[in-house]
Design an enzyme around this catalytic site. Sequence first.
Site, PDB file in Angstrom:
ATOM      1  N   GLY A 165       0.778  -1.301  -0.046  1.00  0.00           N
ATOM      2  CA  GLY A 165       0.039   0.049  -0.028  1.00  0.00           C
ATOM      3  C   GLY A 165       0.933   1.221   0.004  1.00  0.00           C
ATOM      4  O   GLY A 165       0.217   2.354   0.513  1.00  0.00           O
ATOM      5  N   SER A 166       2.034   1.231  -0.402  1.00  0.00           N
ATOM      6  CA  SER A 166       2.851   2.442  -0.315  1.00  0.00           C
ATOM      7  C   SER A 166       2.065   3.346  -1.363  1.00  0.00           C
ATOM      8  O   SER A 166       2.363   4.601  -1.271  1.00  0.00           O
ATOM      9  CB  SER A 166       4.327   2.090  -0.576  1.00  0.00           C
ATOM     10  OG  SER A 166       4.677   1.669  -1.874  1.00  0.00           O
ATOM     11  N   LYS A 190     -16.713 -14.393  -8.361  1.00  0.00           N
ATOM     12  CA  LYS A 190     -16.209 -13.125  -8.403  1.00  0.00           C
ATOM     13  C   LYS A 190     -17.224 -11.849  -8.537  1.00  0.00           C
ATOM     14  O   LYS A 190     -17.123 -10.782  -7.923  1.00  0.00           O
ATOM     15  CB  LYS A 190     -15.275 -13.086  -9.594  1.00  0.00           C
ATOM     16  CG  LYS A 190     -14.687 -11.515  -9.940  1.00  0.00           C
ATOM     17  CD  LYS A 190     -13.661 -11.647 -11.111  1.00  0.00           C
ATOM     18  CE  LYS A 190     -12.208 -11.823 -10.699  1.00  0.00           C
ATOM     19  NZ  LYS A 190     -11.291 -11.457 -11.413  1.00  0.00           N
ATOM     20  N   ARG A 219      -5.621  -8.965  -8.501  1.00  0.00           N
ATOM     21  CA  ARG A 219      -6.590  -9.629  -9.114  1.00  0.00           C
ATOM     22  C   ARG A 219      -7.223  -8.782 -10.326  1.00  0.00           C
ATOM     23  O   ARG A 219      -7.220  -7.637 -10.562  1.00  0.00           O
ATOM     24  CB  ARG A 219      -7.908  -9.696  -8.148  1.00  0.00           C
ATOM     25  CG  ARG A 219      -7.936 -10.551  -7.429  1.00  0.00           C
ATOM     26  CD  ARG A 219      -9.201 -10.589  -6.220  1.00  0.00           C
ATOM     27  NE  ARG A 219      -8.754 -11.441  -5.325  1.00  0.00           N
ATOM     28  CZ  ARG A 219      -8.901 -12.351  -5.045  1.00  0.00           C
ATOM     29  NH1 ARG A 219      -9.504 -13.212  -6.130  1.00  0.00           N
ATOM     30  NH2 ARG A 219      -8.455 -13.365  -4.185  1.00  0.00           N
ATOM     31  N   ILE A 238      -9.819  -7.504 -12.960  1.00  0.00           N
ATOM     32  CA  ILE A 238     -11.312  -6.847 -12.603  1.00  0.00           C
ATOM     33  C   ILE A 238     -12.250  -7.622 -13.563  1.00  0.00           C
ATOM     34  O   ILE A 238     -11.954  -7.732 -14.747  1.00  0.00           O
ATOM     35  CB  ILE A 238     -11.300  -5.550 -13.024  1.00  0.00           C
ATOM     36  CG1 ILE A 238     -10.065  -4.630 -12.139  1.00  0.00           C
ATOM     37  CG2 ILE A 238     -12.460  -4.723 -12.993  1.00  0.00           C
ATOM     38  CD1 ILE A 238     -10.344  -4.619 -10.745  1.00  0.00           C
ATOM     39  N   ASN A 261      -4.875   1.755 -13.543  1.00  0.00           N
ATOM     40  CA  ASN A 261      -3.793   0.808 -12.906  1.00  0.00           C
ATOM     41  C   ASN A 261      -2.446   1.273 -13.011  1.00  0.00           C
ATOM     42  O   ASN A 261      -2.226   1.778 -14.186  1.00  0.00           O
ATOM     43  CB  ASN A 261      -4.048  -0.500 -13.414  1.00  0.00           C
ATOM     44  CG  ASN A 261      -2.982  -1.382 -12.744  1.00  0.00           C
ATOM     45  OD1 ASN A 261      -2.788  -1.536 -11.291  1.00  0.00           O
ATOM     46  ND2 ASN A 261      -2.330  -2.272 -13.397  1.00  0.00           N
ATOM     47  N   HIS A 317       1.553  -0.186 -13.327  1.00  0.00           N
ATOM     48  CA  HIS A 317       2.110  -1.441 -13.616  1.00  0.00           C
ATOM     49  C   HIS A 317       3.638  -1.001 -13.542  1.00  0.00           C
ATOM     50  O   HIS A 317       4.244  -0.050 -14.375  1.00  0.00           O
ATOM     51  CB  HIS A 317       1.821  -2.005 -14.639  1.00  0.00           C
ATOM     52  CG  HIS A 317       2.584  -3.370 -15.145  1.00  0.00           C
ATOM     53  ND1 HIS A 317       2.113  -4.388 -14.420  1.00  0.00           N
ATOM     54  CD2 HIS A 317       3.629  -3.530 -15.768  1.00  0.00           C
ATOM     55  CE1 HIS A 317       2.873  -5.496 -14.550  1.00  0.00           C
ATOM     56  NE2 HIS A 317       3.647  -5.115 -15.457  1.00  0.00           N
TER      57      HIS A 317
END
Length: 195
Positions: free
Chosen positions: A12-13, A65, A91, A93, A107, A109
């Site tokens: 969670g940084s 899900k 995960r 989506i 997102n 990456h």
Amino acid sequence: MKKFAVFASGNGSNFEAIAKRMREEKWDAELSLLVTDKPQAKAVERAEALHIPSFAFEPSSFENKAAFERAVIEQLRLHGAELIVLAGYMRLIGDTLLEAYGGRIINIHPSLLPAFPGIDAVGQAYRAGVKVAGITVHYVDEGMDTGPIIAQKAFEIQENDTLENIEHTIHELEHKWYPSVVKQLLGLNNRGEKA
Ligand code: GRF
């Protein structure tokens, strides 16, 4: 005021970097919810310390899900989230969330996509011997680290760089640039006001 949620499964940084920048710069926006699929994640502790509500769910306690994504959507709506920021959410989506929030999920990456999607992107790039590495922010679709690219930042790898210091540089870049992209997507100007 626009509200948004961050999804994280681990450390969670990036979540914390976004929350701190939002507060330092007094954005006209609010990080109203942390969502995690790992109730023990360090990200949850960070949310508590920052006094940001979190919704932690155990995927295995749902039928499938679609069922846990429906529960997530309910929480997102309760907290008024208009944008979903994935930051280490491990995960894919699913259709349920994509139907509700399609085009409003981003997102980050740790590679220059489309190179090195999936897990251990930094290790993959290091082992491939790339001379330029970097980060990508992109819209999320049903694929793994696919979807239209919004922003990238690159840096050169030096002869004596180790995997550890490349990872360090990647994190520094992420913490610097991801909050800026989020701010821009929320329609805020440099001063954090509605543009
Ligand atoms: C980041 O490197 C991000 O690019 C990737 O997962 C990592 C999350 O790190 N998607 P953290 O949990 O924000 O520290």
